[in-house]
Design an enzyme around this catalytic site. Structure first.
Site, short mmCIF file in Angstrom:
data_model
loop_
_atom_site.label_atom_id
_atom_site.label_comp_id
_atom_site.label_asym_id
_atom_site.label_seq_id
_atom_site.Cartn_x
_atom_site.Cartn_y
_atom_site.Cartn_z
N THR A 132 -15.54 0.30 -5.76
CA THR A 132 -15.92 0.78 -4.44
C THR A 132 -15.50 -0.22 -3.36
OG1 THR A 132 -17.89 1.04 -3.05
CG2 THR A 132 -18.20 -0.16 -5.08
N TYR A 158 -26.62 -2.49 -5.74
CA TYR A 158 -25.53 -1.61 -6.23
C TYR A 158 -24.18 -2.33 -6.11
CZ TYR A 158 -21.75 1.81 -5.87
OH TYR A 158 -20.55 2.47 -6.01
P1 NAD Z 1 -22.62 9.72 -10.10
O1 NAD Z 1 -23.91 8.98 -10.04
O2 NAD Z 1 -22.52 11.08 -9.52
O3 NAD Z 1 -22.13 9.82 -11.63
C1 NAD Z 1 -22.25 8.75 -12.53
C2 NAD Z 1 -22.13 9.33 -13.94
O4 NAD Z 1 -22.21 8.24 -14.87
C3 NAD Z 1 -23.27 10.30 -14.29
O5 NAD Z 1 -22.74 11.46 -14.89
C4 NAD Z 1 -24.13 9.50 -15.27
O6 NAD Z 1 -24.79 10.33 -16.22
C5 NAD Z 1 -23.08 8.61 -15.92
N1 NAD Z 1 -23.67 7.38 -16.48
C6 NAD Z 1 -24.51 6.52 -15.83
N2 NAD Z 1 -24.84 5.51 -16.64
C7 NAD Z 1 -24.19 5.73 -17.82
C8 NAD Z 1 -24.12 5.02 -19.05
N3 NAD Z 1 -24.81 3.87 -19.24
N4 NAD Z 1 -23.35 5.53 -20.04
C9 NAD Z 1 -22.67 6.69 -19.87
N5 NAD Z 1 -22.72 7.40 -18.72
C10 NAD Z 1 -23.45 6.92 -17.72
O7 NAD Z 1 -21.56 8.73 -9.42
P2 NAD Z 1 -20.20 9.04 -8.66
O8 NAD Z 1 -20.48 9.14 -7.21
O9 NAD Z 1 -19.47 10.12 -9.35
O10 NAD Z 1 -19.44 7.66 -8.89
C11 NAD Z 1 -18.60 7.46 -10.03
C12 NAD Z 1 -17.97 6.08 -9.96
O11 NAD Z 1 -17.21 5.95 -8.76
C13 NAD Z 1 -18.99 4.93 -9.92
O12 NAD Z 1 -18.48 3.88 -10.72
C14 NAD Z 1 -19.05 4.51 -8.47
O13 NAD Z 1 -19.38 3.16 -8.33
C15 NAD Z 1 -17.62 4.79 -8.04
N6 NAD Z 1 -17.44 5.11 -6.61
C16 NAD Z 1 -18.18 6.09 -6.02
C17 NAD Z 1 -17.97 6.39 -4.68
C18 NAD Z 1 -18.74 7.51 -3.99
O14 NAD Z 1 -18.59 7.68 -2.77
N7 NAD Z 1 -19.53 8.30 -4.69
C19 NAD Z 1 -16.99 5.70 -3.95
C20 NAD Z 1 -16.24 4.69 -4.60
C21 NAD Z 1 -16.47 4.43 -5.94
#
Ligand code: NAD
Ligand code: TYD
Length: 355
Positions: A132, A158
């Site tokens: 991120t 986070y």
């Molecule tokens: P989200 O919370 O919607 O999804 C996360 C997923 O990971 C869920 O399906 C959850 O069940 C799974 N998960 C969590 N812990 C786990 C574990 N220990 N083992 C297996 N599965 C597990 O998050 P998102 O918004 O889709 O983000 C996904 C990735 O992208 C993250 O790494 C986040 O840091 C990164 N990210 C998100 C954004 C954003 O704007 N949402 C921006 C940049 C980066």
């Protein structure tokens, strides 16, 4: 084939759906189905042999080992994480466990697997860390946007946990030669986002006629990118990114929160007018988030220049699509908010056990 972690969450599910649709490449999808993981997101892949869903934790090393040995993926695309800043403030422990310790476990298994590969399989293997822009900290109003060489300065549990996992990824490349890639994307929005995040939360509360809680003075700035544009960026980095490098990804679209919320209100006024009044009247300023980062902005010159990537959606087109998606998927929203999908998952997996 790809091993995707967290592919039942918001970005992961969009990635799995779009990758299979566009390339046909099979995906093994490892997700523990925490509160944000939802198999309904992947319903259109039911019965599709190109998608194998495995319910499990990235920290379960024997499980990860067996998946790597059995499926021999050409890459691991690592989305799984605890992702919500407000939750990290209320309970940071889970964030350390999954984002730091979980990523460490995954790296250890990836390293052991990759070390035993030979020839083209070894040369082609990649570990892609989905990170991120928040690891870079907060910008003042006139500071230049984050570049890939901006020092890390995470401010929330986070972002600190994501920073910790990024450092491990870097170290595994530097020390062991693991072929890693890291992306740093700004705020995503689009279909399947859990309604705790700003955009779906505002859409849902507006439709329910509830106050729209804007933190602080509403002038915090975020850069916004439509989720499918993030997915194409990840595919480009995976295909042509230079091993060991990091790539910033963003929409070149800085917006103040209050302006984002007003735009959502205007789109809803157009699509689903209130019986009386306008949605904007529901806006309510509430106490600020502790440690709330003021501004994020991302310089994407590297990915644009090296890989030719650019977003297909503007904020205007992407936001319109997103609002309409939530209006057209009332069942998805009500299942997520009522927890009915969780009951279904528990019932389904109680009889099956882990895959
Ligand atoms: P989200 O919370 O919607 O999804 C996360 C997923 O990971 C869920 O399906 C959850 O069940 C799974 N998960 C969590 N812990 C786990 C574990 N220990 N083992 C297996 N599965 C597990 O998050 P998102 O918004 O889709 O983000 C996904 C990735 O992208 C993250 O790494 C986040 O840091 C990164 N990210 C998100 C954004 C954003 O704007 N949402 C921006 C940049 C980066
Ligand atoms: P969020 O979607 O939680 O993403 P992040 O904190 O990772 O950027 O929040 C986006 C912005 O919206 C952030 O500045 C906090 C703000 N916000 C509100 O003003 N009200 C809300 O109810 C929420 C959830 C977020």
């Amino acid at each position: 084939m790809l091993l995707v972690t967290g592919g039942a969450g918001f970005i992961g599910a969009n990635f799995v759906l779009s990758a299979i649709a566009q390339t046909g490449e099979p995906v093994v999808n490892l997700d523990k189905l925490g509160y944000a993981g939802n198999l309904r997101n992947l319903e259109s892949l039911r019965g599709d042999a190109r998608h194998l869903f495995v319910r499990g934790d990235i920290g379960d090393r024997p499980l990860v080992r067996s998946l790597l040995a059995r499926h021999r993926p050409r890459a691991i695309v690592h989305f799984a994480a605890e992702s919500h800043v407000d939750r990290s403030i209320h309970g940071p422990a889970e964030f350390i466990q999954t984002n730091v310790v979980g990523t460490f476990s995954l790296l250890e298994e990836a390293r052991a697997h990759w070390s035993a590969l030979a020839g083209a399989e070894r040369a082609g293997f990649r570990f892609l860390q989905v990170s991120t822009d928040e690891v870079y900290g907060s910008l003042g109003a006139h500071e230049a946007a984050f570049t890939e060489s901006t020092p890390y300065a995470p401010n929330s549990p986070y972002s600190a946990s994501k920073a910790g996992s990024d450092h491990l990824v870097r170290a595994y490349h530097h020390t062991y030669g693991l072929p890693t890639l890291t992306t740093h994307c700004s705020n995503n929005y689009g279909p399947y986002q859990f309604p705790e995040k700003l955009l779906p939360l505002m859409i849902e509360r507006a439709l329910a006629g509830e106050p729209l809680p804007v933190y602080g003075d509403g002038r915090n700035v975020r850069d916004w990118l439509y989720v499918l544009d993030h997915c194409t960026a990840i595919r480009e980095v995976l295909a042509r990114g230079r091993v060991g490098e990091t790539y910033n990804v963003g929409g070149n679209c800085e917006m103040r929160n209050i302006d984002v919320v007003k735009l959502v209100c205007a789109l809803l006024d157009e699509a689903r007018p209130r019986p009386s009044g306008r949605y904007e009247e529901l806006i309510a300023f509430v106490a600020d988030r502790p440690g709330h980062d003021r501004r994020y902005a991302v310089d994407t010159a590297k990915i644009r220049g090296e890989l030719g990537w650019q977003p297909a959606e503007s904020f205007e087109t992407g936001l319109r699509k997103t609002v309409h998606w939530y209006l057209e998927h009332r069942d998805w929203v009500s299942e997520v908010t009522s927890g009915a999908y969780r009951n279904w998952v528990e019932a389904n997996y109680a009889v099956r056990g882990a895959a």
